[in-house]
Design a protein around this motif. Structure first.
Motif, PDB file in Angstrom:
ATOM      1  N   LEU A 215       0.828  -1.206   0.000  1.00  0.00           N
ATOM      2  CA  LEU A 215       0.000   0.000   0.000  1.00  0.00           C
ATOM      3  C   LEU A 215       0.861   1.255   0.000  1.00  0.00           C
ATOM      4  N   ASP A 216       1.889   1.295   0.835  1.00  0.00           N
ATOM      5  CA  ASP A 216       2.738   2.489   0.895  1.00  0.00           C
ATOM      6  C   ASP A 216       3.548   2.673  -0.387  1.00  0.00           C
ATOM      7  N   GLU A 217       3.962   1.573  -1.010  1.00  0.00           N
ATOM      8  CA  GLU A 217       4.659   1.694  -2.295  1.00  0.00           C
ATOM      9  C   GLU A 217       3.719   2.248  -3.364  1.00  0.00           C
ATOM     10  N   LEU A 218       2.475   1.813  -3.359  1.00  0.00           N
ATOM     11  CA  LEU A 218       1.498   2.333  -4.310  1.00  0.00           C
ATOM     12  C   LEU A 218       1.249   3.814  -4.079  1.00  0.00           C
ATOM     13  N   TRP A 219       1.143   4.211  -2.819  1.00  0.00           N
ATOM     14  CA  TRP A 219       0.940   5.627  -2.530  1.00  0.00           C
ATOM     15  C   TRP A 219       2.134   6.448  -3.019  1.00  0.00           C
ATOM     16  N   GLY A 220       3.338   5.915  -2.851  1.00  0.00           N
ATOM     17  CA  GLY A 220       4.518   6.612  -3.337  1.00  0.00           C
ATOM     18  C   GLY A 220       4.488   6.786  -4.847  1.00  0.00           C
ATOM     19  N   ARG A 221       4.075   5.754  -5.559  1.00  0.00           N
ATOM     20  CA  ARG A 221       3.948   5.875  -7.010  1.00  0.00           C
ATOM     21  C   ARG A 221       2.871   6.897  -7.377  1.00  0.00           C
ATOM     22  N   TYR A 222       1.762   6.838  -6.651  1.00  0.00           N
ATOM     23  CA  TYR A 222       0.659   7.766  -6.919  1.00  0.00           C
ATOM     24  C   TYR A 222       1.097   9.214  -6.752  1.00  0.00           C
ATOM     25  N   THR A 223       1.798   9.509  -5.677  1.00  0.00           N
ATOM     26  CA  THR A 223       2.200  10.899  -5.439  1.00  0.00           C
ATOM     27  C   THR A 223       3.140  11.395  -6.530  1.00  0.00           C
ATOM     28  N   GLY A 224       3.862  10.464  -7.145  1.00  0.00           N
ATOM     29  CA  GLY A 224       4.755  10.855  -8.227  1.00  0.00           C
ATOM     30  C   GLY A 224       4.038  11.077  -9.551  1.00  0.00           C
ATOM     31  N   GLU A 225       2.902  10.425  -9.733  1.00  0.00           N
ATOM     32  CA  GLU A 225       2.190  10.495 -11.008  1.00  0.00           C
ATOM     33  C   GLU A 225       0.916  11.327 -10.941  1.00  0.00           C
ATOM     34  N   ALA A 226       0.456  11.653  -9.736  1.00  0.00           N
ATOM     35  CA  ALA A 226      -0.875  12.246  -9.573  1.00  0.00           C
ATOM     36  C   ALA A 226      -1.049  13.546 -10.318  1.00  0.00           C
ATOM     37  N   ALA A 227       0.027  14.300 -10.466  1.00  0.00           N
ATOM     38  CA  ALA A 227      -0.107  15.593 -11.132  1.00  0.00           C
ATOM     39  C   ALA A 227      -0.542  15.462 -12.594  1.00  0.00           C
ATOM     40  N   GLU A 228      -0.342  14.257 -13.166  1.00  0.00           N
ATOM     41  CA  GLU A 228      -0.697  14.053 -14.557  1.00  0.00           C
ATOM     42  C   GLU A 228      -2.185  13.712 -14.749  1.00  0.00           C
ATOM     43  N   MET A 229      -2.862  13.399 -13.625  1.00  0.00           N
ATOM     44  CA  MET A 229      -4.236  12.937 -13.724  1.00  0.00           C
ATOM     45  C   MET A 229      -5.223  14.079 -13.865  1.00  0.00           C
ATOM     46  N   SER A 230      -6.301  13.825 -14.556  1.00  0.00           N
ATOM     47  CA  SER A 230      -7.424  14.756 -14.616  1.00  0.00           C
ATOM     48  C   SER A 230      -8.671  13.981 -14.244  1.00  0.00           C
ATOM     49  N   VAL A 231      -9.271  14.319 -13.099  1.00  0.00           N
ATOM     50  CA  VAL A 231     -10.419  13.558 -12.617  1.00  0.00           C
ATOM     51  C   VAL A 231     -11.633  14.458 -12.407  1.00  0.00           C
ATOM     52  N   GLN A 232     -11.700  15.557 -13.129  1.00  0.00           N
ATOM     53  CA  GLN A 232     -12.877  16.423 -13.024  1.00  0.00           C
ATOM     54  C   GLN A 232     -14.048  15.732 -13.694  1.00  0.00           C
ATOM     55  N   ARG A 233     -15.205  15.764 -13.032  1.00  0.00           N
ATOM     56  CA  ARG A 233     -16.383  15.127 -13.608  1.00  0.00           C
ATOM     57  C   ARG A 233     -17.620  15.891 -13.183  1.00  0.00           C
TER      58      ARG A 233
END
Length: 233
Positions: A215-233
């Motif tokens: 879980l913590d490794e996934l969160w680390g990956r997420y924090t590195g990639e999250a800026a690329e996401m667009s989740v407006q709906r």
């Protein structure tokens, strides 16, 4: 439009509430039946706008059927909505009973998908003592993001990642993490997590079993990639 977070902070700090007319009371609840589902609507607030009441009812029947079909076909078919004038939170669910703050509904009548979040809790039907609260609430907000009828009208969206956030905050922060998981790591992971929680056998080791990462490794990956996401709906 103010952000949903600021709306919530303002409400919890104390808001001045307006009133409009609605003619129903807790002593005589209204009962609605549709497509095999029943909604019992109890209200202590005679000043609640009838338009808000009607939207809550319509949202229930529109969303709950979808959530139960997707997440729990054995979920309760009869649900009780209670509009509470004394309740100081926003809303809460227990079993098939959902309590809503009349003050919140007066202050933010456009926040109709508070219904979506709470009836997802009814559909979840988790053994709460064995389920992490952050993930329970994260999945409920994930459901609101995916199935909500008018999130934009309420100024509600999943927040962009910011330094200092953590999945343990639950709610929208965790929901955005789950969206990233579905899109970037493993489609269907939310349903897998949901079923393990529902059966009372969730463990943190599940993340690595399903994805190859803790879980913590996934969160680390997420924090590195999250800026690329667009989740407006």
């Amino acid at each position: 439009m103010p952000s949903f977070c600021n709306m919530l902070k303002g409400f919890l700090a104390g808001v001045c509430l307006g009133a409009s007319v609605c003619g129903f009371s807790q002593e005589h609840p209204d009962v609605y039946h549709r497509n095999g589902f029943t909604l019992i609507f109890e209200c202590e607030d005679s000043t609640l706008d009838v338009k808000v009441k009607d939207r809550m009812i319509e949202t229930f029947f529109q969303v709950y059927a979808v959530l139960t079909a997707q997440y729990n076909p054995l979920a309760e078919r009869q649900v009780n909505f209670h509009i509470d004038t004394a309740y100081t939170g926003v809303a809460e669910a227990g079993g098939a009973h959902v309590r809503f703050s009349s003050r919140w509904l007066h202050a933010y009548p456009e926040d109709i998908d508070v219904v979506t979040h709470e009836v997802m809790h009814v559909a979840q039907a988790y053994p709460w003592e064995r389920c992490p609260a952050w993930l329970t609430e994260g999945i409920a907000d994930y459901a609101r993001y995916k199935y909500g009828v008018d999130n934009s009208g309420a100024g509600w969206s999943l927040p962009s990642y910011r330094i200092g956030q953590h999945y343990m905050q639950g709610y929208r922060v965790a929901a955005r993490f789950l969206v990233w998981m579905e899109e970037r790591i493993q489609p269907g992971i939310v349903y897998v997590l949901h079923r393990k929680l529902q059966m009372g056998i969730y463990q943190d080791a599940l993340w690595q079993e399903q994805t190859g990462y803790t879980l913590d490794e996934l969160w680390g990956r997420y924090t590195g990639e999250a800026a690329e996401m667009s989740v407006q709906r």
